[in-house]
Design an enzyme around this catalytic site. Structure first.
Site, mmCIF file in Angstrom:
data_model
loop_
_atom_site.group_PDB
_atom_site.id
_atom_site.type_symbol
_atom_site.label_atom_id
_atom_site.label_comp_id
_atom_site.label_asym_id
_atom_site.label_seq_id
_atom_site.Cartn_x
_atom_site.Cartn_y
_atom_site.Cartn_z
ATOM 1 N N GLU A 99 0.768 -1.331 0.025
ATOM 2 C CA GLU A 99 -0.139 -0.072 -0.077
ATOM 3 C C GLU A 99 1.040 1.212 -0.198
ATOM 4 O O GLU A 99 1.824 1.203 0.616
ATOM 5 C CB GLU A 99 -1.064 -0.011 1.236
ATOM 6 C CG GLU A 99 -1.958 -1.084 1.229
ATOM 7 C CD GLU A 99 -2.974 -1.362 2.466
ATOM 8 O OE1 GLU A 99 -3.722 -1.861 2.245
ATOM 9 O OE2 GLU A 99 -2.350 -0.837 3.597
ATOM 10 N N CYS A 114 3.286 8.433 0.884
ATOM 11 C CA CYS A 114 3.969 7.752 1.730
ATOM 12 C C CYS A 114 4.058 6.356 1.035
ATOM 13 O O CYS A 114 3.062 5.740 0.545
ATOM 14 C CB CYS A 114 3.091 7.617 3.011
ATOM 15 S SG CYS A 114 3.869 6.528 4.201
ATOM 16 N N CYS A 121 7.065 -6.507 7.558
ATOM 17 C CA CYS A 121 8.475 -5.883 8.073
ATOM 18 C C CYS A 121 8.825 -6.807 9.077
ATOM 19 O O CYS A 121 7.905 -7.559 9.885
ATOM 20 C CB CYS A 121 7.907 -4.639 8.726
ATOM 21 S SG CYS A 121 9.281 -3.706 9.546
ATOM 22 N N CYS A 125 7.541 -3.774 15.251
ATOM 23 C CA CYS A 125 7.233 -2.756 16.446
ATOM 24 C C CYS A 125 5.923 -3.106 16.874
ATOM 25 O O CYS A 125 4.861 -3.177 16.264
ATOM 26 C CB CYS A 125 7.218 -1.388 15.943
ATOM 27 S SG CYS A 125 8.996 -1.051 15.155
ATOM 28 N N CYS A 128 2.466 -1.379 15.536
ATOM 29 C CA CYS A 128 2.120 -1.200 14.167
ATOM 30 C C CYS A 128 1.607 -2.487 13.527
ATOM 31 O O CYS A 128 1.963 -3.615 13.698
ATOM 32 C CB CYS A 128 3.638 -0.984 13.385
ATOM 33 S SG CYS A 128 3.874 -0.954 11.802
ATOM 34 N N CYS A 346 -0.531 6.399 9.908
ATOM 35 C CA CYS A 346 0.773 5.950 10.318
ATOM 36 C C CYS A 346 0.433 4.833 11.096
ATOM 37 O O CYS A 346 -0.105 4.739 12.122
ATOM 38 C CB CYS A 346 1.306 7.102 11.096
ATOM 39 S SG CYS A 346 3.396 7.355 10.750
HETATM 40 S S1 SF4 Z 1 6.958 0.680 12.489
HETATM 41 FE FE1 SF4 Z 1 6.049 -0.992 11.411
HETATM 42 S S2 SF4 Z 1 6.847 -0.824 9.267
HETATM 43 FE FE2 SF4 Z 1 7.914 0.663 10.652
HETATM 44 S S3 SF4 Z 1 9.737 -0.491 11.201
HETATM 45 FE FE3 SF4 Z 1 8.164 -0.912 12.665
HETATM 46 S S4 SF4 Z 1 7.128 -2.827 12.464
HETATM 47 FE FE4 SF4 Z 1 8.336 -1.980 10.538
#
Ligand code: SF4
Length: 353
Positions: A99, A114, A121, A125, A128, A346
């Site tokens: 996306e 963006c 990923c 985190c 996220c 975000c």
């Molecule tokens: S915020 Fe999300 S996309 Fe960005 S590094 Fe952390 S896990 Fe990965």
């Protein structure tokens, strides 16, 4: 270099380096200026077929058609938020979905895209949605470039002007697919490409110290933002596991090095989580980190992600934190959430319908 290829596997011509295209043309006995013509069609005009390369002889177009393909990456889903934010979803050749998000601010003549750099990923985190997907693979330079190209076209059609800013802050960690990100920036800024100044491009990283140094050494003229989100190691490690490898001290050293070489002003991204990183001790620690080099702290409002217990700071604490920053003479910008209703804000990108 004649293209040796399996009957069933076609090569996307845009995955070739300019030198490889030149060599291919030399082997065919074509003049060297054809390389520049082809490059222009591919990166400036974004053609999706060789037929459209009308200044090439028909025989060459047919030969290119035989040897290569041009992958067309069009969005299969476009969602518009009530606040004007637009989310684009693309299905890649292998079926993975990614996306990108357009954040238009016509009143300020600012149109930011963006873009994603990976499918999923690996950095996990805790706040996220992309991190919950795990990493599937890196995006190629072309797949990154295509997001910018397509959103730029949309922007031209909708607002009569192109993108003003590009941020690598969508799905994935850009510094973990560094060579593809670097190549995509070269294509975006090249005269034969989109001719957009690399100064308008920001790489946003969760913090890979060694790659921040490499970015400085390579002299890439884009901006850099660090997703800090907590200014004390114990708290940062709770929400960003990468902090166990690259501590805040390691990152500050790398950023100092980056600043000394590039002299680029830096940005810290800081999402405010209620009663987690919005206390006075957090403000003190954050202000101390800002002494190391010229930096702007971008305070962000958190957007709910399912399965995550962290919540955004309440209005009172949000305002109080901004005041604490001002009292400590920290340069701050505040970004209220955009595109929440379509999961485009975000940390929310995760290919939901
Ligand atoms: S915020 Fe999300 S996309 Fe960005 S590094 Fe952390 S896990 Fe990965």
């Amino acid at each position: 270099m004649m293209m040796q290829q399996d009957q069933n596997i076609s090569i996307d011509i845009r995955d070739l380096k300019p030198s490889e295209i030149t060599k291919y043309l030399e082997d065919l006995g074509e003049p060297s200026f054809r390389g520049k013509q082809i490059y222009n069609w591919l990166w400036k005009h974004g053609v999706s077929s060789f037929e459209e390369m009308t200044n090439l002889p028909l025989a060459l177009r047919n030969k290119l058609e035989e040897d290569f393909e041009i992958l067309n990456m069009s969005p299969d889903l476009v969602q518009k938020s009530s606040d004007g934010t637009v989310k684009f979803r693309y299905v890649l050749k292998d079926g993975h979905k990614i996306e990108s998000v357009l954040i238009p601010v016509p009143s300020e003549n600012r149109f930011t895209v963006c873009v994603s750099s990976q499918v999923g990923c690996s950095l996990a985190c805790s706040f996220c949605a992309t991190g919950q997907m795990k990493r599937k693979r890196n995006l190629s330079a072309t797949e990154i470039f295509e997001q910018v190209f397509k959103v730029n076209e949309f922007c031209l059609g909708e607002y009569g002007r192109g993108l003003t800013n590009i941020v690598y802050m969508g799905m994935g960690e850009p510094l973990l697919t560094y060579s593809n990100v670097k190549r995509s920036i070269e294509l975006i800024s090249a005269e034969e490409g989109l001719s957009m100044s690399s100064r308008r491009i920001t790489i946003s990283t969760a913090g890979i110290a060694k790659m921040i140094r490499k970015l400085a050494d390579d002299g890439l003229k884009c901006k850099l933002a660090l997703s800090l989100h907590a200014s004390l190691n114990d708290k940062r490690s709770q929400i960003m596991p990468i902090n166990d490898n690259d501590s805040i001290e390691d990152l500050m050293e790398a950023l100092k090095y980056y600043y000394e070489i590039t002299k680029n002003r830096l940005t810290f991204e800081y999402i405010l989580f209620d009663n987690f990183n919005d206390n006075e001790e957090d403000a003190d620690a954050l202000a101390a980190l800002c002494q190391s080099f010229p930096v702007t702290v971008n305070i962000l409002e958190y957007n709910p992600v399912s399965g995550v217990s962290l919540i955004k700071s309440n209005e009172n604490r949000f305002e109080k934190f901004i005041k604490m920053m001002a009292d400590r003479r920290v340069n701050v910008t505040v970004r209220r959430s955009r595109g929440k209703d379509i999961d485009a804000a975000c940390g929310q990108l995760a290919n939901k319908e």
